[in-house]
Scaffold this motif. Structure first.
Motif, PDB file in Angstrom:
ATOM      1  N   ARG A  26     119.050 -23.252 -37.435  1.00  0.00           N
ATOM      2  CA  ARG A  26     118.441 -24.517 -36.977  1.00  0.00           C
ATOM      3  C   ARG A  26     119.180 -25.141 -35.908  1.00  0.00           C
ATOM      4  O   ARG A  26     118.515 -25.410 -34.753  1.00  0.00           O
ATOM      5  N   LYS A  27     120.740 -25.007 -35.664  1.00  0.00           N
ATOM      6  CA  LYS A  27     121.591 -25.299 -34.775  1.00  0.00           C
ATOM      7  C   LYS A  27     121.210 -24.357 -33.435  1.00  0.00           C
ATOM      8  O   LYS A  27     120.928 -24.957 -32.335  1.00  0.00           O
ATOM      9  N   ARG A  28     120.984 -23.177 -33.630  1.00  0.00           N
ATOM     10  CA  ARG A  28     120.571 -22.359 -32.672  1.00  0.00           C
ATOM     11  C   ARG A  28     119.264 -22.545 -31.730  1.00  0.00           C
ATOM     12  O   ARG A  28     119.235 -22.287 -30.905  1.00  0.00           O
ATOM     13  N   ALA A  29     118.328 -22.854 -32.766  1.00  0.00           N
ATOM     14  CA  ALA A  29     117.125 -23.454 -32.307  1.00  0.00           C
ATOM     15  C   ALA A  29     117.127 -24.488 -31.541  1.00  0.00           C
ATOM     16  O   ALA A  29     116.298 -24.840 -30.511  1.00  0.00           O
ATOM     17  N   GLU A  30     117.963 -25.464 -32.081  1.00  0.00           N
ATOM     18  CA  GLU A  30     118.160 -26.750 -31.185  1.00  0.00           C
ATOM     19  C   GLU A  30     118.834 -26.350 -29.861  1.00  0.00           C
ATOM     20  O   GLU A  30     118.423 -27.266 -28.879  1.00  0.00           O
ATOM     21  N   MET A  31     119.755 -25.330 -29.780  1.00  0.00           N
ATOM     22  CA  MET A  31     120.495 -25.146 -28.380  1.00  0.00           C
ATOM     23  C   MET A  31     119.291 -24.351 -27.475  1.00  0.00           C
ATOM     24  O   MET A  31     119.227 -24.506 -26.573  1.00  0.00           O
ATOM     25  N   ARG A  32     118.184 -23.463 -28.271  1.00  0.00           N
ATOM     26  CA  ARG A  32     117.308 -22.983 -27.197  1.00  0.00           C
ATOM     27  C   ARG A  32     116.484 -23.856 -26.793  1.00  0.00           C
ATOM     28  O   ARG A  32     116.037 -23.852 -25.708  1.00  0.00           O
ATOM     29  N   ARG A  33     116.173 -24.958 -27.519  1.00  0.00           N
ATOM     30  CA  ARG A  33     115.365 -26.325 -26.985  1.00  0.00           C
ATOM     31  C   ARG A  33     115.959 -26.966 -26.073  1.00  0.00           C
ATOM     32  O   ARG A  33     115.341 -27.284 -24.985  1.00  0.00           O
ATOM     33  N   ALA A  34     117.268 -27.270 -26.385  1.00  0.00           N
ATOM     34  CA  ALA A  34     118.114 -28.168 -25.191  1.00  0.00           C
ATOM     35  C   ALA A  34     117.933 -27.261 -24.041  1.00  0.00           C
ATOM     36  O   ALA A  34     118.076 -27.844 -22.908  1.00  0.00           O
ATOM     37  N   PHE A  35     118.126 -25.984 -24.163  1.00  0.00           N
ATOM     38  CA  PHE A  35     118.360 -25.172 -23.006  1.00  0.00           C
ATOM     39  C   PHE A  35     117.045 -25.107 -22.125  1.00  0.00           C
ATOM     40  O   PHE A  35     116.919 -25.059 -20.811  1.00  0.00           O
ATOM     41  N   LYS A  36     115.933 -24.958 -22.906  1.00  0.00           N
ATOM     42  CA  LYS A  36     114.657 -25.091 -22.220  1.00  0.00           C
ATOM     43  C   LYS A  36     114.483 -26.434 -21.551  1.00  0.00           C
ATOM     44  O   LYS A  36     113.902 -26.452 -20.245  1.00  0.00           O
ATOM     45  N   GLU A  37     115.008 -27.510 -22.192  1.00  0.00           N
ATOM     46  CA  GLU A  37     114.710 -28.809 -21.464  1.00  0.00           C
ATOM     47  C   GLU A  37     115.690 -28.913 -20.342  1.00  0.00           C
ATOM     48  O   GLU A  37     115.101 -29.443 -19.279  1.00  0.00           O
ATOM     49  N   ASN A  38     116.671 -28.271 -20.357  1.00  0.00           N
ATOM     50  CA  ASN A  38     117.444 -28.347 -19.168  1.00  0.00           C
ATOM     51  C   ASN A  38     116.930 -27.726 -18.072  1.00  0.00           C
ATOM     52  O   ASN A  38     117.240 -28.065 -16.976  1.00  0.00           O
ATOM     53  N   LEU A  39     116.305 -26.457 -18.363  1.00  0.00           N
ATOM     54  CA  LEU A  39     115.589 -25.626 -17.350  1.00  0.00           C
ATOM     55  C   LEU A  39     114.394 -26.584 -16.668  1.00  0.00           C
ATOM     56  O   LEU A  39     114.391 -26.440 -15.663  1.00  0.00           O
ATOM     57  N   GLU A  40     113.499 -27.114 -17.642  1.00  0.00           N
ATOM     58  CA  GLU A  40     112.445 -27.821 -17.024  1.00  0.00           C
ATOM     59  C   GLU A  40     112.736 -28.999 -16.469  1.00  0.00           C
ATOM     60  O   GLU A  40     111.989 -29.378 -15.612  1.00  0.00           O
ATOM     61  N   THR A  41     113.837 -29.796 -16.545  1.00  0.00           N
ATOM     62  CA  THR A  41     114.428 -31.084 -15.685  1.00  0.00           C
ATOM     63  C   THR A  41     115.334 -30.799 -14.863  1.00  0.00           C
ATOM     64  O   THR A  41     115.564 -31.666 -13.754  1.00  0.00           O
ATOM     65  N   SER A  42     116.087 -29.519 -14.918  1.00  0.00           N
ATOM     66  CA  SER A  42     116.941 -29.492 -13.715  1.00  0.00           C
ATOM     67  C   SER A  42     116.319 -29.026 -12.305  1.00  0.00           C
ATOM     68  O   SER A  42     115.473 -28.388 -12.168  1.00  0.00           O
ATOM     69  N   PRO A  43     116.827 -30.006 -11.404  1.00  0.00           N
ATOM     70  CA  PRO A  43     116.218 -29.914 -10.034  1.00  0.00           C
ATOM     71  C   PRO A  43     116.663 -28.612  -9.153  1.00  0.00           C
ATOM     72  O   PRO A  43     116.329 -28.073  -8.129  1.00  0.00           O
ATOM     73  N   PHE A  44     117.851 -28.042  -9.871  1.00  0.00           N
ATOM     74  CA  PHE A  44     118.295 -26.744  -9.379  1.00  0.00           C
ATOM     75  C   PHE A  44     117.794 -25.466  -9.466  1.00  0.00           C
ATOM     76  O   PHE A  44     117.889 -24.572  -9.101  1.00  0.00           O
ATOM     77  N   ILE A  45     116.819 -25.491 -10.573  1.00  0.00           N
ATOM     78  CA  ILE A  45     116.033 -24.251 -11.195  1.00  0.00           C
ATOM     79  C   ILE A  45     114.846 -24.255 -10.153  1.00  0.00           C
ATOM     80  O   ILE A  45     113.772 -25.098 -10.589  1.00  0.00           O
TER      81      ILE A  45
END
Length: 700
Positions: free
Chosen positions: A307-326
Motif C-alpha cells: 500500500r505504501k509503495r502504491a501511495e509512493m507511485r501515485r505521489a510520484f505520478k502526481e509530481n510528474l503531472e504537476t511539476s512545471p519542470f517536466i
C-alpha cells in the motif's frame, strides 16, 4: 574328583539378556548332588554396598577360599562391579590375593562387559596348561579397549540400520529379522545386548519420523503465505485484528477448505495425518504455532508495504503531472533532481520510477504531438505557397519556425526538434498528398476505418490474395542490408543513422519511414551474417567496395546468398534490389586505381543487373563515404520497388466507380469521436447489399 554343590534347582544363566526375561529363554537348572568341577572363580564385590561391610565380605571370602583350596582346583579371584569400585576395596582385594599363594586377580564389570571373557579364559589356562597364558589387563585399560570396540561396533550397526530402515513406520520385529544374519548386528548384540540394539533402532525411527514431520511442516509453512494471499488479500479487513480473530475470519471464507483441514485430534504432528500424503491441505491447528504467526505478521507487513509503495507511485505520478519542470523529451537524468525526494528512494527502486517516468513521457509526448498537429492545421496558410513536390526550402522552413516559434505548442517540443521537424514535413506532405498513409491520425484515419468496416462484412475474391499485403504493418518500414568488408558496412550504417531521428526514422518525400539497417561483413552462409532472419526481411542491399578484394567479397556473398534460396518458396533474395557503390579511400579520390575500380564495378553491376553509383565527390560531407543525396536516391529506389511488390496502390479509378448505384460523400475530421458506423451500418445491413465488381476497397 566330583564336587558336591548346594545349588540344586537354581537357574543356569548364559547371557545378560536372560536377566529379568527368564520366561523368554530356555530354562536350565543346576543339577542336584555331585558335579564335576575343574576350577573356581572367587568373586569379590568391590563396590560400596548398602548396609554391607567390606571387611566382613573379605573375611567370608577368606574362609571360602580355605574350603576351595582343599579341592586343589585352580582358583582365580574376580573383582566385580569395578565400574563402581572403591579404591581401598580393590587394593585390599589384591593384598588378599597376594597372601594366598599369589592368586591371579581379574578386575571386571558385568554391566560394562569388561574383562568377563578374560576371567574365564584365565581360569581355563590354569586348568589346561597347554593353552597360552592369558594376559591380565587392568580394569581401566580394558574399559578403554572395550569402549573403542563398542564404538566401532555401534557405528557399523547404525550404518546397517540406516541402510535398511528408510520409513519411520518400520517395526523392530520385522527389521531385527532382516538383520539377524548381518555381522554388524551380531557383533553389536554380542557386546551390548539386544535391548541396546533395539534402543538404537527406535532412536533411528524416531529421527526419521521427526525429519518427516519437519518436511511436512516446511511444506505447510511454504503454502501458508499463498493461502493468506488467496483468502485475506485486503489490508483493511485484517489490519487491526489479532491472530485469534484472523483464524475465525479464515473459517468464514468460501475457499477455506481448499487450503486448510480441521483435524479432530491435535496437534497435527501427533496424529496419523502426517502419513496422509494425498492430502496436502494445511492442518488448521498449525495456525496456533509461532512460525505461522510470524508468517501472518509478514503477510500483514507485506500488504502495508505494498500500500505504501502504491501511495509512493501515485505521489510520484502526481509530481510528474504537476511539476512545471517536466516537459516532453526531457531526459530522466535532468528531471530526477526536480521530482525525487528521500521518501521515494526509501520505498521503491529507481528503476521503478524510471519506468513510470518513461510512460509519462510517452503520454505527454503523444499529447504534445497531437496539439502541435492542431497548431499546424490552425496555421494552414503557411503551407499554401509551396512547390508541387511539397519540398520546402530552408528559407521557407525558417519562416514557418519563426511564425510558430512564439506558440507554446511549438515550444513544448523544444527537446524533440527532430520529431517536430518531421511532423512539419509530414503535415506538408499530407496537405499536398492527402491519403490515409500520410494522414497524421493514421492508423485511425476515417478512410481506414471505413475500409475496415466494409471489409469486415465480407472478403472479395480479388482481395483474398492481397489481404495480407494490404494490411502489412511493415508498409512504412525499410529493411536495408549493407554489405562490405573491413569495416565499410558498419561505417556506412553509422553515417546513415546520423541522418535519422532519435528513433531511427528517415524522411523521404515529406514522409517518415522507420529504417532498419543490417550491416554484414563476414561469411553470409553463417546464421549471424544471413541476409534475412525471422525478424528481418530485407527490402534491398547496398554493396560497398574500395578495392579488388572487397569487390570480390561482394560478388561471392551475393552469389552465396542467391544459391542458398534456390528451390525455396521464399526465394525473393534472388530478386532483391542491389546497389553497388564504390566508396572513397581516405586521401585517394583520383588516379588510375580509382578509374580501374570504377570500370570493374560497372562490369560487375552489369553482371548482377543492379544499379552502380559513382564514388562521392571530394568535399561533400567531411569524412563521409557517401553523401546524403546518394543515400536518399538509394532509399527512394528501394521504396518504389517495395511498393510495387506489395501492391500498395489500391485506389480505384473513376471508370471503376462508373457503375455504382449510390454515392455517399462523408466529410469527417480524422480523430472525431463521431462514429462513421452509425451512418453506414443501416446501408451495409440491407439485403440488397452486395460486393462491387470494381475491386475498390471502399465500394459496394
Amino acid at each position: 574328583a566330583a564336587t558336591k554343590l548346594a545349588s540344586a534347582e537354581k537357574l543356569m544363566y548364559f547371557c545378560t539378556d536372560q536377566l529379568g526375561l527368564e520366561q523368554d529363554f530356555e530354562q536350565k537348572q543346576m543339577p542336584d548332588g555331585k558335579l564335576l568341577v575343574d576350577g573356581f572363580l572367587l568373586c569379590i564385590d568391590v563396590s560400596r554396598g548398602m548396609n554391607r561391610n567390606f571387611d566382613d565380605q573379605l573375611k567370608f571370602v577368606s574362609n571360602l577360599y580355605n574350603q576351595l583350596a582343599k579341592t586343589k582346583k585352580p582358583i582365580v579371584v574376580v573383582l566385580t562391579k569395578c565400574d563402581e569400585g572403591v579404591e581401598r576395596y580393590i587394593r585390599d582385594a589384591h593384598t588378599f590375593a597376594l597372601s594366598k599363594k599369589n592368586l591371579q586377580v581379574v578386575e571386571t564389570s558385568a554391566r560394562s562387559n569388561v574383562n568377563i571373557d578374560l576371567a574365564f579364559s584365565t581360569l581355563v589356562q590354569l586348568v589346561d596348561k597347554s593353552r597360552g597364558k592369558a594376559k591380565i589387563i587392568p580394569y581401566f585399560e580394558a574399559l578403554k579397549q572395550q569402549s573403542q570396540q563398542i564404538a566401532a561396533a555401534k557405528d557399523k550397526y547404525e550404518w546397517l540400520v540406516s541402510r535398511i530402515v528408510k520409513n519411520h513406520n518400520e517395526t523392530w520385529s520385522n527389521v531385527s529379522r532382516k538383520m539377524q544374519s548381518s555381522p554388524e548386528y551380531q557383533d553389536y548384540v554380542y557386546l551390548e545386548g539386544t535391548q541396546k540394539a533395539k534402543k538404537l533402532f527406535l532412536q533411528h525411527v524416531h529421527r526419521l519420523k521427526q525429519e518427516h514431520i519437519e518436511r511436512r511442516r516446511k511444506m505447510y509453512l511454504a503454502m501458508l503465505p499463498q493461502a493468506f494471499e488467496a483468502l485475506i488479500p485486503d489490508l483493511d479487513e485484517i489490519d487491526h485484528l489479532s491472530c485469534i480473530k484472523v483464524e475465525k475470519l479464515l473459517e468464514t471464507k468460501p475457499d477455506f477448505l481448499k487450503w486448510f483441514i480441521v483435524l479432530e485430534e491435535t496437534p497435527w504432528d501427533a496424529t496419523s495425518h502426517i502419513d496422509n500424503m494425498e492430502n496436502e491441505r494445511i492442518p488448521f491447528d498449525l495456525m496456533e504455532t509461532q512460525p505461522a504467526e510470524q508468517l501472518y505478521e509478514a503477510h500483514l507487513e507485506k500488504l502495508r508495504n505494498e500500500r505504501k509503495r502504491a501511495e509512493m507511485r501515485r505521489a510520484f505520478k502526481e509530481n510528474l503531472e504537476t511539476s512545471p519542470f517536466i516537459t516532453p523529451g526531457k531526459p530522466w537524468e535532468e528531471a530526477r533532481s526536480f521530482i525525487m525526494n528521500e521518501d521515494f528512494y526509501m520505498w521503491l527502486e529507481e528503476s521503478v520510477y524510471m519506468d513510470i517516468y518513461s510512460k509519462h513521457q510517452k503520454h505527454i509526448i503523444e499529447k504534445a504531438k497531437e496539439e502541435f498537429q492542431e497548431l499546424l492545421l490552425e496555421y494552414s496558410e503557411l503551407f499554401y505557397e509551396l512547390e508541387l513536390d511539397a519540398k520546402p526550402s530552408k528559407e521557407k522552413m525558417g519562416v514557418i519556425q519563426d511564425v510558430l516559434g512564439e506558440e507554446q505548442r511549438f515550444k513544448a517540443l523544444q527537446k524533440l526538434q527532430a520529431e517536430r521537424d518531421a511532423l512539419i514535413l509530414k503535415h506538408i506532405h499530407f496537405v499536398y498528398h492527402p491519403t490515409k498513409e500520410t494522414c497524421p491520425s493514421c492508423p485511425v484515419c476515417v478512410d481506414s476505418k471505413i475500409e475496415q468496416l466494409i471489409s469486415s462484412r465480407f472478403i472479395r475474391p480479388s482481395e483474398r490474395n492481397q489481404k495480407n499485403l494490404l494490411s502489412d504493418p511493415n508498409i512504412d518500414r525499410i529493411n536495408l542490408v549493407i554489405l562490405g568488408k573491413d569495416g565499410l558496412a558498419r561505417e556506412l550504417a553509422n553515417e546513415i543513422r546520423a541522418l535519422c531521428t532519435n528513433d531511427d526514422k528517415y524522411v523521404i518525400e515529406g514522409k517518415m519511414y522507420e529504417l532498419s539497417l543490417r550491416p554484414i561483413e563476414g561469411n553470409v552462409r553463417l546464421p549471424v551474417n544471413s541476409f534475412q532472419t525471422p525478424t528481418f526481411q530485407p527490402h534491398g542491399c547496398l554493396c560497398l567496395y574500395n578495392s579488388k578484394e572487397s569487390l570480390s567479397y561482394v560478388v561471392e556473398s551475393i552469389e552465396k546468398s542467391r544459391e542458398s534460396t534456390i528451390g525455396r518458396r521464399d526465394n525473393h533474395l534472388v530478386h532483391l534490389p542491389l546497389t553497388l557503390i564504390l566508396v572513397n579511400k581516405r586521401g585517394d579520390t583520383s588516379g588510375e586505381t580509382l578509374h580501374s575500380l570504377i570500370q570493374q564495378g560497372q562490369q560487375i553491376a552489369s553482371k548482377l543487373q543492379c544499379v552502380f553509383l559513382d564514388p562521392a565527390s571530394a568535399g561533400i560531407g567531411y569524412g563521409r563515404n557517401i553523401n546524403e543525396k546518394q543515400i536518399s536516391q538509394v532509399l527512394k529506389g528501394l521504396l518504389d520497388s517495395k511498393r510495387n511488390l506489395n501492391l500498395v496502390s489500391s485506389t480505384s479509378s473513376i471508370k471503376d466507380l462508373a457503375d455504382v448505384d449510390l454515392r455517399i460523400v462523408m466529410c469527417l475530421m480524422c480523430g472525431d469521436p463521431f462514429n462513421a458506423d452509425d451512418i453506414l451500418l443501416p446501408i451495409l445491413q440491407s439485403q440488397t447489399y452486395r460486393p462491387s465488381q470494381c475491386g475498390s476497397s471502399s465500394s459496394v
